[in-house]
Design a protein around this motif. Structure first.
Motif, PDB file in Angstrom:
ATOM      1  N   ARG A   6      -5.029  -4.301 -11.162  1.00 23.77           N
ATOM      2  CA  ARG A   6      -4.306  -3.735 -10.013  1.00 23.77           C
ATOM      3  C   ARG A   6      -4.883  -4.396  -8.770  1.00 23.77           C
ATOM      4  O   ARG A   6      -6.060  -4.220  -8.457  1.00 23.77           O
ATOM      5  CB  ARG A   6      -4.540  -2.232 -10.003  1.00 23.77           C
ATOM      6  N   ASN A  51       9.556   2.230  -7.997  1.00 24.38           N
ATOM      7  CA  ASN A  51       8.981   3.556  -8.235  1.00 24.38           C
ATOM      8  C   ASN A  51       9.632   4.527  -7.249  1.00 24.38           C
ATOM      9  O   ASN A  51       9.158   4.712  -6.133  1.00 24.38           O
ATOM     10  CB  ASN A  51       7.460   3.476  -8.037  1.00 24.38           C
ATOM     11  N   SER A 105       0.838  -1.195   0.000  1.00 21.57           N
ATOM     12  CA  SER A 105       0.000   0.000   0.000  1.00 21.57           C
ATOM     13  C   SER A 105       0.879   1.254   0.000  1.00 21.57           C
ATOM     14  O   SER A 105       1.863   1.331   0.732  1.00 21.57           O
ATOM     15  CB  SER A 105      -0.881  -0.036   1.250  1.00 21.57           C
TER      16      SER A 105
HETATM   17  N1  LIG Z   1       7.392   8.220  -7.772  1.00 17.36           N
HETATM   18  C1  LIG Z   1       6.688   8.914  -6.887  1.00 17.36           C
HETATM   19  N2  LIG Z   1       7.264   9.976  -6.278  1.00 17.36           N
HETATM   20  C2  LIG Z   1       6.588  10.690  -5.379  1.00 17.36           C
HETATM   21  N3  LIG Z   1       5.330  10.443  -4.982  1.00 17.36           N
HETATM   22  C3  LIG Z   1       4.692   9.395  -5.531  1.00 17.36           C
HETATM   23  C4  LIG Z   1       5.343   8.574  -6.499  1.00 17.36           C
HETATM   24  N4  LIG Z   1       4.484   7.607  -6.858  1.00 17.36           N
HETATM   25  C5  LIG Z   1       3.356   7.805  -6.146  1.00 17.36           C
HETATM   26  N5  LIG Z   1       3.472   8.874  -5.348  1.00 17.36           N
HETATM   27  C6  LIG Z   1       2.488   9.393  -4.393  1.00 17.36           C
HETATM   28  O1  LIG Z   1       2.441   8.454  -3.314  1.00 17.36           O
HETATM   29  C7  LIG Z   1       1.105   8.357  -2.793  1.00 17.36           C
HETATM   30  C8  LIG Z   1       0.667   6.896  -2.843  1.00 17.36           C
HETATM   31  O2  LIG Z   1       0.522   6.523  -4.204  1.00 17.36           O
HETATM   32  P1  LIG Z   1      -0.704   5.627  -4.724  1.00 17.36           P
HETATM   33  O3  LIG Z   1      -1.976   6.079  -4.099  1.00 17.36           O
HETATM   34  O4  LIG Z   1      -0.595   5.569  -6.185  1.00 17.36           O
HETATM   35  O5  LIG Z   1      -0.267   4.249  -4.037  1.00 17.36           O
HETATM   36  P2  LIG Z   1      -0.992   2.825  -4.134  1.00 17.36           P
HETATM   37  O6  LIG Z   1       0.118   1.840  -4.242  1.00 17.36           O
HETATM   38  O7  LIG Z   1      -1.982   2.842  -5.221  1.00 17.36           O
HETATM   39  O8  LIG Z   1      -1.670   2.748  -2.692  1.00 17.36           O
HETATM   40  P3  LIG Z   1      -2.935   1.862  -2.187  1.00 17.36           P
HETATM   41  O9  LIG Z   1      -2.575   0.443  -2.443  1.00 17.36           O
HETATM   42  O10 LIG Z   1      -2.998   2.188  -0.729  1.00 17.36           O
HETATM   43  O11 LIG Z   1      -4.127   2.359  -2.933  1.00 17.36           O
HETATM   44  C9  LIG Z   1       0.241   9.240  -3.654  1.00 17.36           C
HETATM   45  O12 LIG Z   1       0.062  10.469  -2.976  1.00 17.36           O
HETATM   46  C10 LIG Z   1       1.067   9.433  -4.921  1.00 17.36           C
HETATM   47  O13 LIG Z   1       0.785  10.652  -5.567  1.00 17.36           O
END
Ligand SMILES: Nc1ncnc2c1ncn2[C@@H]1O[C@H](COP(=O)(O)OP(=O)(O)OP(=O)(O)O)[C@@H](O)[C@H]1O
Length: 286
Positions: free
Chosen positions: A188, A256, A101
Motif C-alpha cells: 500500500r 470504492n 489520500s
Molecule cells: N466505501 C466506503 N464508504 C464509506 N466510508 C469509507 C469507505 N471506504 C473508506 N471509508 C472511510 O473513509 C475514511 C478514509 O479511509 P482510509 O483511511 O482507509 O483511506 P486511505 O486511502 O487509507 O487514506 P490515507 O492515504 O490518508 O491513509 C475512513 O474513515 C474510512 O473508514
C-alpha cells in the motif's frame, strides 16, 4: 501414388502411415516403457495421434469399466496418460495498491485481509506518530527518524519517501521471505511510491488505483476521519485532485463508492483471480 502425395503433403515419412506394433503401457506389468525419454515420447504421440490407426479395439463406453477404457485408449494412442498437472502453479504476485489520500486504501486492505488467504500485507516502516487504535508491527513499524534513515543507509528499503513530513518505506526482506513461501504480496503506497515501484518492477507487478466515486465524497471521507488538521486537510485535498490524473499509469481501477466497500473488495479479489489465471504470468523479482 495417392499415399505418396498425402505423405508429402503432411511432411511425413511413408512409414508413419503403417500400423504401429502393439505397445501397451502401464499399468500392464512387465513391459518396457515405449521410450526412455518420456517428454519426447509424449510429444511424438501428440503430433501423430490423430493420424495413427487404431491398433486395438476400444470397448463400448457403456459396457467397459473406467480402467479398461483408459488402458485401451492409452494403447491406441501409444502412450500412457500422465497424472502430472497440465498447468503449473501461478507465480506469487506483487500487488501495488495506491490512490489519493482518504479514498479508502486502508479500509479496503483491512477487509481484504479478512476475506482472502494467501496474501501478505507488507507492513510499512514509518517515522510518523502512531494514530489512536494503530498497532506497531501490524499497521506500521513505527520508528524514529534516525532509525528510518539507518534503514535507508543499509539499503533495506525497496522504496521510501517523505510523505506529508513523515518518512514511509517498504522493507525488502519481508517481501522476499513471504514470496519464497508462496504468498502474494500487497503493498500500500501513495501515488509517488507507486510511480517509483513502477520504475522498479515495470510490468512484473500489478498496479491498482483506488478511487472514490466523486471528489466531494472523497473530501467528506477525509473530513469524517477526523485525523487531519485543517491545514493538512487542505494539502491532502489539493494533492488528491492532482493525483487522480495519475490513474493512466496503473493496470486497474477500483472505485470504492460510499457504503460499497464490499464491492470494492470483491473487485480486488477478481483482479487477483484474473492475474492468477493469466497464461503469461508476471514474474516479480526483488
Ligand atoms: N466505501 C466506503 N464508504 C464509506 N466510508 C469509507 C469507505 N471506504 C473508506 N471509508 C472511510 O473513509 C475514511 C478514509 O479511509 P482510509 O483511511 O482507509 O483511506 P486511505 O486511502 O487509507 O487514506 P490515507 O492515504 O490518508 O491513509 C475512513 O474513515 C474510512 O473508514
Amino acid at each position: 501414388m495417392f499415399r505418396r502425395f498425402l505423405c508429402t503433403f503432411l511432411h511425413l515419412q511413408p512409414l508413419i502411415l503403417r500400423p504401429k506394433p502393439f505397445k501397451p503401457t502401464s499399468p500392464i506389468p512387465n513391459l518396457k516403457p515405449i521410450s526412455p525419454f518420456p517428454q519426447i515420447r509424449r510429444l511424438s504421440s501428440q503430433m501423430g495421434d490423430f493420424r495413427r490407426p487404431i491398433s486395438v479395439p476400444i470397448p463400448a463406453v457403456e459396457k467397459a469399466g473406467r480402467s479398461e477404457l483408459l488402458r485401451a485408449l492409452e494403447t491406441s494412442l501409444g502412450s500412457g496418460f500422465s497424472p502430472d498437472p497440465l498447468w503449473h502453479n501461478p507465480n506469487p504476485l506483487i500487488i501495488v495498491v495506491s490512490g489519493p489520500s482518504g479514498v479508502g486504501k486502508d479500509a479496503l486492505i483491512k477487509k481484504l485481509r479478512e476475506t482472502r488467504e494467501g496474501l501478505h500485507f507488507v507492513v510499512t516502516a514509518t517515522s510518523r506518530e502512531m494514530r489512536p487504535g494503530e498497532v506497531h508491527g501490524k499497521d506500521y513499524y513505527f520508528v524514529s527518524k534516525d532509525e528510518f534513515l539507518g534503514m535507508v543507509e543499509r539499503d533495506e528499503l525497496l522504496e521510501y519517501a517523505l510523505v506529508y513530513g513523515d518518512y514511509k518505506g517498504i522493507p525488502k526482506q519481508q517481501i522476499r521471505e513471504f514470496m519464497a513461501r508462496g504468498f502474494d504480496i500487497v503493498l500500500r503506497v501513495d501515488i509517488q511510491g507507486a510511480e517509483t515501484l513502477r520504475k522498479i518492477f515495470g510490468q512484473s507487478a500489478v498496479f491498482v488505483f483506488v478511487m472514490a466515486e466523486s471528489e466531494v465524497k472523497l473530501v467528506e471521507r477525509l473530513i469524517g476521519r477526523k485525523t487531519e488538521t485543517k491545514e493538512a486537510l487542505l494539502v491532502r485535498v489539493a494533492t488528491a485532485r492532482e493525483e487522480v490524473k495519475h490513474v493512466k499509469n496503473f493496470d486497474y481501477v477500483v472505485v470504492n463508492a460510499e457504503g460499497k466497500l464490499d464491492n470494492a473488495v470483491k473487485l480486488m479479489e477478481s483482479i487477483i483471480d484474473a492475474e492468477k489465471a493469466k497464461v503469461l504470468q508476471r514474474n516479480a523479482v526483488i
